[in-house]
Design a protein around this motif. Structure first.
Motif, PDB file in Angstrom:
ATOM      1  N   VAL A 150      13.021 -21.297 -12.861  1.00  9.52           N
ATOM      2  CA  VAL A 150      14.161 -20.885 -13.678  1.00  9.52           C
ATOM      3  C   VAL A 150      14.735 -22.133 -14.328  1.00  9.52           C
ATOM      4  N   MET A 151      15.011 -22.042 -15.621  1.00 10.40           N
ATOM      5  CA  MET A 151      15.409 -23.239 -16.348  1.00 10.40           C
ATOM      6  C   MET A 151      16.464 -22.937 -17.404  1.00 10.40           C
ATOM      7  N   TYR A 152      17.477 -23.809 -17.445  1.00 10.49           N
ATOM      8  CA  TYR A 152      18.385 -23.859 -18.587  1.00 10.49           C
ATOM      9  C   TYR A 152      17.827 -24.968 -19.493  1.00 10.49           C
ATOM     10  N   PRO A 153      17.034 -24.596 -20.481  1.00  7.24           N
ATOM     11  CA  PRO A 153      16.282 -25.632 -21.212  1.00  7.24           C
ATOM     12  C   PRO A 153      17.157 -26.509 -22.092  1.00  7.24           C
ATOM     13  N   ASN A 154      16.901 -27.818 -21.974  1.00 10.68           N
ATOM     14  CA  ASN A 154      17.525 -28.807 -22.867  1.00 10.68           C
ATOM     15  C   ASN A 154      19.031 -28.609 -22.955  1.00 10.68           C
ATOM     16  N   PHE A 171      28.368 -33.361 -10.107  1.00 11.75           N
ATOM     17  CA  PHE A 171      29.146 -32.173 -10.479  1.00 11.75           C
ATOM     18  C   PHE A 171      28.255 -30.938 -10.583  1.00 11.75           C
ATOM     19  N   VAL A 172      27.177 -31.023 -11.373  1.00  7.73           N
ATOM     20  CA  VAL A 172      26.376 -29.826 -11.646  1.00  7.73           C
ATOM     21  C   VAL A 172      25.512 -29.420 -10.460  1.00  7.73           C
ATOM     22  N   GLU A 173      25.278 -30.345  -9.504  1.00  8.00           N
ATOM     23  CA  GLU A 173      24.443 -30.022  -8.354  1.00  8.00           C
ATOM     24  C   GLU A 173      25.256 -29.771  -7.090  1.00  8.00           C
ATOM     25  N   SER A 174      26.558 -29.606  -7.235  1.00  7.20           N
ATOM     26  CA  SER A 174      27.402 -29.273  -6.086  1.00  7.20           C
ATOM     27  C   SER A 174      27.137 -27.835  -5.648  1.00  7.20           C
ATOM     28  N   ALA A 175      27.532 -27.513  -4.434  1.00  6.70           N
ATOM     29  CA  ALA A 175      27.294 -26.163  -3.905  1.00  6.70           C
ATOM     30  C   ALA A 175      27.989 -25.102  -4.751  1.00  6.70           C
ATOM     31  N   THR A 176      29.204 -25.402  -5.190  1.00 12.77           N
ATOM     32  CA  THR A 176      29.946 -24.442  -6.012  1.00 12.77           C
ATOM     33  C   THR A 176      29.254 -24.211  -7.346  1.00 12.77           C
ATOM     34  N   ALA A 177      28.855 -25.314  -7.995  1.00 15.08           N
ATOM     35  CA  ALA A 177      28.197 -25.188  -9.294  1.00 15.08           C
ATOM     36  C   ALA A 177      26.876 -24.438  -9.164  1.00 15.08           C
ATOM     37  N   ARG A 178      26.141 -24.700  -8.112  1.00 23.36           N
ATOM     38  CA  ARG A 178      24.844 -24.042  -7.950  1.00 23.36           C
ATOM     39  C   ARG A 178      24.988 -22.541  -7.764  1.00 23.36           C
ATOM     40  N   ARG A 179      26.078 -22.092  -7.152  1.00 27.76           N
ATOM     41  CA  ARG A 179      26.312 -20.651  -7.059  1.00 27.76           C
ATOM     42  C   ARG A 179      26.498 -20.050  -8.443  1.00 27.76           C
ATOM     43  N   LEU A 180      27.126 -20.797  -9.328  1.00 28.56           N
ATOM     44  CA  LEU A 180      27.302 -20.319 -10.695  1.00 28.56           C
ATOM     45  C   LEU A 180      25.975 -20.307 -11.446  1.00 28.56           C
ATOM     46  N   TRP A 181      25.181 -21.372 -11.300  1.00 28.77           N
ATOM     47  CA  TRP A 181      23.923 -21.456 -12.056  1.00 28.77           C
ATOM     48  C   TRP A 181      22.970 -20.320 -11.727  1.00 28.77           C
ATOM     49  N   ARG A 182      23.003 -19.834 -10.506  1.00 29.06           N
ATOM     50  CA  ARG A 182      22.073 -18.755 -10.153  1.00 29.06           C
ATOM     51  C   ARG A 182      22.638 -17.359 -10.444  1.00 29.06           C
ATOM     52  N   SER A 183      23.803 -17.300 -11.040  1.00 29.37           N
ATOM     53  CA  SER A 183      24.392 -16.016 -11.421  1.00 29.37           C
ATOM     54  C   SER A 183      23.608 -15.396 -12.571  1.00 29.37           C
ATOM     55  N   PRO A 184      23.132 -14.162 -12.434  1.00 31.74           N
ATOM     56  CA  PRO A 184      22.415 -13.500 -13.532  1.00 31.74           C
ATOM     57  C   PRO A 184      23.235 -13.442 -14.809  1.00 31.74           C
ATOM     58  N   TRP A 185      24.550 -13.265 -14.680  1.00 31.49           N
ATOM     59  CA  TRP A 185      25.407 -13.198 -15.867  1.00 31.49           C
ATOM     60  C   TRP A 185      25.388 -14.528 -16.615  1.00 31.49           C
ATOM     61  N   LEU A 186      25.554 -15.613 -15.885  1.00 33.53           N
ATOM     62  CA  LEU A 186      25.584 -16.922 -16.534  1.00 33.53           C
ATOM     63  C   LEU A 186      24.214 -17.279 -17.109  1.00 33.53           C
ATOM     64  N   GLN A 187      23.151 -16.924 -16.386  1.00 35.46           N
ATOM     65  CA  GLN A 187      21.805 -17.201 -16.891  1.00 35.46           C
ATOM     66  C   GLN A 187      21.568 -16.476 -18.212  1.00 35.46           C
ATOM     67  N   HIS A 188      22.083 -15.256 -18.301  1.00 32.03           N
ATOM     68  CA  HIS A 188      21.947 -14.504 -19.552  1.00 32.03           C
ATOM     69  C   HIS A 188      22.773 -15.136 -20.659  1.00 32.03           C
ATOM     70  N   LEU A 190      23.821 -18.230 -21.032  1.00 31.25           N
ATOM     71  CA  LEU A 190      23.390 -19.561 -21.442  1.00 31.25           C
ATOM     72  C   LEU A 190      21.901 -19.636 -21.785  1.00 31.25           C
ATOM     73  N   GLY A 191      21.231 -18.488 -21.784  1.00 33.13           N
ATOM     74  CA  GLY A 191      19.838 -18.453 -22.221  1.00 33.13           C
ATOM     75  C   GLY A 191      18.857 -19.100 -21.270  1.00 33.13           C
ATOM     76  N   ALA A 192      19.068 -18.918 -19.975  1.00 27.85           N
ATOM     77  CA  ALA A 192      18.118 -19.446 -19.000  1.00 27.85           C
ATOM     78  C   ALA A 192      16.750 -18.794 -19.194  1.00 27.85           C
ATOM     79  N   GLN A 193      15.709 -19.574 -18.982  1.00 29.79           N
ATOM     80  CA  GLN A 193      14.339 -19.092 -19.140  1.00 29.79           C
ATOM     81  C   GLN A 193      13.684 -18.893 -17.773  1.00 29.79           C
ATOM     82  N   ILE A 194      12.944 -17.798 -17.631  1.00 28.81           N
ATOM     83  CA  ILE A 194      12.134 -17.551 -16.439  1.00 28.81           C
ATOM     84  C   ILE A 194      10.699 -17.917 -16.793  1.00 28.81           C
ATOM     85  N   VAL A 195      10.156 -18.916 -16.125  1.00 28.19           N
ATOM     86  CA  VAL A 195       8.809 -19.401 -16.432  1.00 28.19           C
ATOM     87  C   VAL A 195       7.856 -18.938 -15.326  1.00 28.19           C
TER      88      VAL A 195
END
Length: 280
Positions: A150-154, A171-188, A190-195
């Motif tokens: 799973v990638m937020y490209p560039n 900041f971006v690799e903190s436990a709190t931030a990582r919970r946000l990054w794996r959110s389906p809503w946020l991935q949608h 911010l255009g996260a890519q499933i490879v």
């Protein structure tokens, strides 16, 4: 570094393919060289993974540096002159200058067992400009979770100052931030890519620019990939050693939590078993 080989188990890679890789990496986040790892090399690599996994009780493990790969079949890729040329060319295209050294950092990750669950969805930026990913074992049965990349490209530009890069990673690799990054809503949003990874291919992406992680697999499944990191613009910085120690501490903390949980499970089971008669 070991001497480069011109006869490694890789199919030839042309200059036109490198140009296409760069275009794909800039446009979609990932460039792919298809069917460049031979079936025979894949089988040998899987045998290596199986043997190493058996030594570790079927649990997650990761190895980094030239020592482990020198003992594995994938040393032919690591020492391939053609492969090194691709990495160097991509770095030069991205940075407009030569890389600080010819060092390639090989890392193998084997996601398996309950410990593997703790090493999934850990979104992070690499410390290197170019990352090449070689899938070795990818879960493929209908009842398995494949553990896609799973990638937020560039998502950002290359950080040319080490201290800025370290602060942002904290900041971006903190436990709190990582919970946000794996959110389906946020991935949608911010255009996260499933490879979807297929063994035999090599996947290239801008590791320092793209926030990425692997999705979870079942505890009984095995997912193994090898990462080749290249071009660390901060490798001579005094701050780099500090960043590396933070990463190692985080990894040990995850492993420690799992080992403590495992010990508690074993203790609970032993408490339910009849104790042996010490006189027998």
């Amino acid at each position: 570094m070991s001497a480069r080989m011109t006869d490694a188990s890789l199919k030839p890679i042309t200059a036109a393919e490198v140009e296409q890789l760069e275009a794909q990496m800039n446009e979609t986040g990932v460039g792919v060289l298809r069917d460049v790892i031979s079936d025979s090399l894949l089988q040998q690599a899987r045998g290596y993974v199986k043997a190493q996994l058996e030594q570790r009780g079927g649990q997650y493990f990761g190895l980094r540096g030239p020592e482990w790969i020198a003992q594995s079949p994938l040393d032919t890729v690591f020492r391939s002159e053609a492969f090194a040329t691709v990495l160097t060319s991509l770095y030069e295209k991205a940075m407009g200058t030569q890389p600080p050294s010819d060092r390639i950092l090989p890392v193998i990750r084997v996601v398996a067992g309950t410990l593997g669950l703790r090493h999934s969805n850990l979104f992070h930026y690499d410390s290197f400009v170019v990352t090449a990913l070689v899938p070795i074992v990818i879960p493929s049965r209908p009842d398995e979770l494949p553990g896609h990349l799973v990638m937020y490209p560039n998502l950002r530009k290359v950080r040319r100052r080490a201290v800025v890069n370290i602060a942002e990673k904290l900041f971006v690799e903190s436990a709190t931030a990582r919970r946000l990054w794996r959110s389906p809503w946020l991935q949608h949003r911010l255009g996260a890519q499933i490879v979807k990874l297929e063994p035999g291919n090599i996947y290239f992406f801008w590791g320092m620019r793209s926030l990425h992680a692997n999705q979870a697999c079942l505890a009984e499944s095995v997912r193994s990939t090898v990462l080749f990191h290249f071009g660390d613009p901060h490798e001579k910085s005094v701050f780099k050693q500090y960043s590396r120690r933070l990463s190692e501490l985080r990894t040990r903390r995850i492993a420690g939590k799992e080992h403590r949980a495992r010990d508690r499970r074993y203790a609970a089971v032993e408490g339910e078993l009849p104790r042996a008669n010490p006189d027998n």
